[in-house]
Design a protein around this motif. Sequence first.
Motif, PDB file in Angstrom:
ATOM      1  N   LEU A  38     -29.639 -36.968  -4.619  1.00  0.00           N
ATOM      2  CA  LEU A  38     -29.916 -36.635  -6.183  1.00  0.00           C
ATOM      3  C   LEU A  38     -28.928 -37.408  -6.859  1.00  0.00           C
ATOM      4  N   ALA A  39     -27.601 -37.438  -6.467  1.00  0.00           N
ATOM      5  CA  ALA A  39     -26.579 -38.054  -7.209  1.00  0.00           C
ATOM      6  C   ALA A  39     -26.493 -39.695  -7.103  1.00  0.00           C
ATOM      7  N   LEU A  40     -27.135 -40.156  -5.955  1.00  0.00           N
ATOM      8  CA  LEU A  40     -27.201 -41.343  -5.870  1.00  0.00           C
ATOM      9  C   LEU A  40     -28.438 -42.023  -6.945  1.00  0.00           C
ATOM     10  N   SER A  41     -29.331 -41.357  -7.086  1.00  0.00           N
ATOM     11  CA  SER A  41     -30.523 -41.604  -7.905  1.00  0.00           C
ATOM     12  C   SER A  41     -30.103 -41.372  -9.567  1.00  0.00           C
ATOM     13  N   MET A  42     -29.131 -40.846  -9.965  1.00  0.00           N
ATOM     14  CA  MET A  42     -28.774 -40.472 -11.230  1.00  0.00           C
ATOM     15  C   MET A  42     -27.887 -41.436 -11.650  1.00  0.00           C
ATOM     16  N   GLU A  43     -28.362 -42.839 -12.070  1.00  0.00           N
ATOM     17  CA  GLU A  43     -27.666 -43.873 -12.510  1.00  0.00           C
ATOM     18  C   GLU A  43     -26.615 -43.580 -13.733  1.00  0.00           C
ATOM     19  N   GLY A  44     -27.056 -42.641 -14.635  1.00  0.00           N
ATOM     20  CA  GLY A  44     -26.327 -42.470 -15.644  1.00  0.00           C
ATOM     21  C   GLY A  44     -25.419 -41.190 -15.729  1.00  0.00           C
ATOM     22  N   GLY A  45     -25.570 -40.510 -14.425  1.00  0.00           N
ATOM     23  CA  GLY A  45     -24.780 -39.424 -14.221  1.00  0.00           C
ATOM     24  C   GLY A  45     -23.489 -39.201 -13.869  1.00  0.00           C
ATOM     25  N   LYS A  46     -22.540 -38.497 -14.498  1.00  0.00           N
ATOM     26  CA  LYS A  46     -21.171 -38.169 -14.114  1.00  0.00           C
ATOM     27  C   LYS A  46     -20.888 -36.862 -13.706  1.00  0.00           C
ATOM     28  N   GLN A  47     -20.133 -36.988 -12.472  1.00  0.00           N
ATOM     29  CA  GLN A  47     -19.832 -35.740 -11.949  1.00  0.00           C
ATOM     30  C   GLN A  47     -18.748 -35.178 -12.604  1.00  0.00           C
ATOM     31  N   ILE A  48     -18.993 -33.565 -13.012  1.00  0.00           N
ATOM     32  CA  ILE A  48     -18.047 -32.947 -13.949  1.00  0.00           C
ATOM     33  C   ILE A  48     -17.487 -31.630 -13.259  1.00  0.00           C
ATOM     34  N   VAL A  49     -18.161 -31.125 -12.032  1.00  0.00           N
ATOM     35  CA  VAL A  49     -17.750 -30.109 -11.081  1.00  0.00           C
ATOM     36  C   VAL A  49     -18.082 -30.297  -9.782  1.00  0.00           C
ATOM     37  N   ASP A  50     -17.425 -29.939  -8.864  1.00  0.00           N
ATOM     38  CA  ASP A  50     -17.864 -30.013  -7.445  1.00  0.00           C
ATOM     39  C   ASP A  50     -16.988 -28.891  -6.577  1.00  0.00           C
ATOM     40  N   ASN A  51     -17.660 -28.066  -6.186  1.00  0.00           N
ATOM     41  CA  ASN A  51     -16.981 -27.227  -5.395  1.00  0.00           C
ATOM     42  C   ASN A  51     -17.503 -26.527  -4.285  1.00  0.00           C
ATOM     43  N   ARG A  53     -19.655 -24.082  -4.051  1.00  0.00           N
ATOM     44  CA  ARG A  53     -21.030 -23.516  -4.567  1.00  0.00           C
ATOM     45  C   ARG A  53     -21.991 -24.361  -5.040  1.00  0.00           C
ATOM     46  N   VAL A  54     -21.541 -25.270  -6.170  1.00  0.00           N
ATOM     47  CA  VAL A  54     -22.315 -26.404  -6.769  1.00  0.00           C
ATOM     48  C   VAL A  54     -21.703 -27.653  -6.897  1.00  0.00           C
ATOM     49  N   THR A  55     -22.555 -28.659  -7.372  1.00  0.00           N
ATOM     50  CA  THR A  55     -22.089 -29.946  -7.995  1.00  0.00           C
ATOM     51  C   THR A  55     -22.900 -29.846  -9.264  1.00  0.00           C
ATOM     52  N   VAL A  56     -22.053 -30.325 -10.118  1.00  0.00           N
ATOM     53  CA  VAL A  56     -22.591 -30.279 -11.811  1.00  0.00           C
ATOM     54  C   VAL A  56     -22.484 -31.472 -12.229  1.00  0.00           C
ATOM     55  N   TRP A  57     -23.400 -31.953 -12.797  1.00  0.00           N
ATOM     56  CA  TRP A  57     -23.570 -33.375 -13.344  1.00  0.00           C
ATOM     57  C   TRP A  57     -23.847 -33.660 -14.616  1.00  0.00           C
ATOM     58  N   ASP A  58     -23.345 -34.411 -15.471  1.00  0.00           N
ATOM     59  CA  ASP A  58     -23.590 -34.635 -16.829  1.00  0.00           C
ATOM     60  C   ASP A  58     -24.288 -36.095 -16.848  1.00  0.00           C
ATOM     61  N   VAL A  59     -25.684 -35.939 -17.388  1.00  0.00           N
ATOM     62  CA  VAL A  59     -26.772 -36.950 -17.115  1.00  0.00           C
ATOM     63  C   VAL A  59     -27.090 -37.589 -18.446  1.00  0.00           C
ATOM     64  N   ILE A  60     -27.022 -38.873 -18.641  1.00  0.00           N
ATOM     65  CA  ILE A  60     -27.748 -39.297 -19.598  1.00  0.00           C
ATOM     66  C   ILE A  60     -28.615 -40.410 -18.989  1.00  0.00           C
ATOM     67  N   TRP A  61     -29.867 -40.172 -18.960  1.00  0.00           N
ATOM     68  CA  TRP A  61     -30.875 -41.032 -18.126  1.00  0.00           C
ATOM     69  C   TRP A  61     -30.746 -42.488 -18.744  1.00  0.00           C
ATOM     70  N   PRO A  62     -30.981 -43.279 -17.880  1.00  0.00           N
ATOM     71  CA  PRO A  62     -31.134 -44.887 -18.178  1.00  0.00           C
ATOM     72  C   PRO A  62     -32.467 -45.027 -19.300  1.00  0.00           C
ATOM     73  N   ILE A 128     -27.513 -31.501 -18.205  1.00  0.00           N
ATOM     74  CA  ILE A 128     -26.656 -30.857 -17.171  1.00  0.00           C
ATOM     75  C   ILE A 128     -27.674 -30.666 -16.201  1.00  0.00           C
ATOM     76  N   VAL A 129     -27.219 -31.264 -14.916  1.00  0.00           N
ATOM     77  CA  VAL A 129     -27.952 -31.029 -13.612  1.00  0.00           C
ATOM     78  C   VAL A 129     -27.018 -30.427 -12.622  1.00  0.00           C
ATOM     79  N   ILE A 130     -27.197 -29.230 -12.264  1.00  0.00           N
ATOM     80  CA  ILE A 130     -26.652 -28.473 -11.337  1.00  0.00           C
ATOM     81  C   ILE A 130     -27.172 -28.337  -9.802  1.00  0.00           C
ATOM     82  N   GLU A 131     -26.682 -28.670  -8.779  1.00  0.00           N
ATOM     83  CA  GLU A 131     -27.189 -28.779  -7.506  1.00  0.00           C
ATOM     84  C   GLU A 131     -26.662 -27.567  -6.861  1.00  0.00           C
ATOM     85  N   LEU A 132     -27.546 -26.654  -6.287  1.00  0.00           N
ATOM     86  CA  LEU A 132     -26.943 -25.447  -5.689  1.00  0.00           C
ATOM     87  C   LEU A 132     -26.754 -25.909  -4.216  1.00  0.00           C
ATOM     88  N   LYS A 133     -25.874 -25.449  -3.615  1.00  0.00           N
ATOM     89  CA  LYS A 133     -25.609 -25.735  -2.262  1.00  0.00           C
ATOM     90  C   LYS A 133     -25.991 -24.341  -1.277  1.00  0.00           C
TER      91      LYS A 133
END
Length: 208
Positions: A38-51, A53-62, A128-133
């Motif tokens: 998912l992260a590799l697909s989000m060209e406009g994504g910036k990771q803002i949290v990774d722990n 439990r979750v990885t959170v991305w701030d995404v401005i889509w191209p 904001i895109v939240i990946e749930l582990k």
Amino acid sequence: PTEVGSTRALNMRTPKQLPVLAFALLVGAAPSASRSLLALSMEGGKQIVDNARVTVWDVIWPSSGAHGPVPRATSDTVTVALNDGPTRFVDVLGTEKTITRSIGDIRFEPKGAGHREESVGAAVPHDIVIELKDARVAALINKSGFPNAFPRPGSKKILENERIVAWDFTCTPAVPTPMHFHDKDVVVVYLETGELASTAPDGQVQNN
């Protein structure tokens, strides 16, 4: 271990109400060793949290350029819209759908699904895109003497499934929330700018 905090908003240095979306997460997991598909697909994504439990991305889509196939997400995801307007959604099968969305709209997608967003008109989709582990963690037993964080006065449940409970809550100036206990992991998405003062049970204050 799950991090737990009991806080209350004492004052808001903002002239207006501050809408908030809070996601009470019912699961957790061990950290991933590599970037997700998912992260590799989000060209406009910036990771803002990774722990754990979750990885959170701030995404401005191209907004332009060639787009390949939409990859299937390797985890359940939650997408929160940060702006209004028409948006084209493309899913993993290549099916396109244009919708008009509002700030705070949420979209839950299970593992194996996925989507890409494209601009329609002037507005570029911002999310904001939240990946749930993956590993599951039970809610904590509340022995604090305080009520659970949600539901609380002024909150509205907008989505619930086996992975998350999502609440829409607006902070109002000079109206503090009750002191409370977080029995689940929480991701908070702020929909407006402003400042919140949180007070811990020992009286320490932190401005957010």
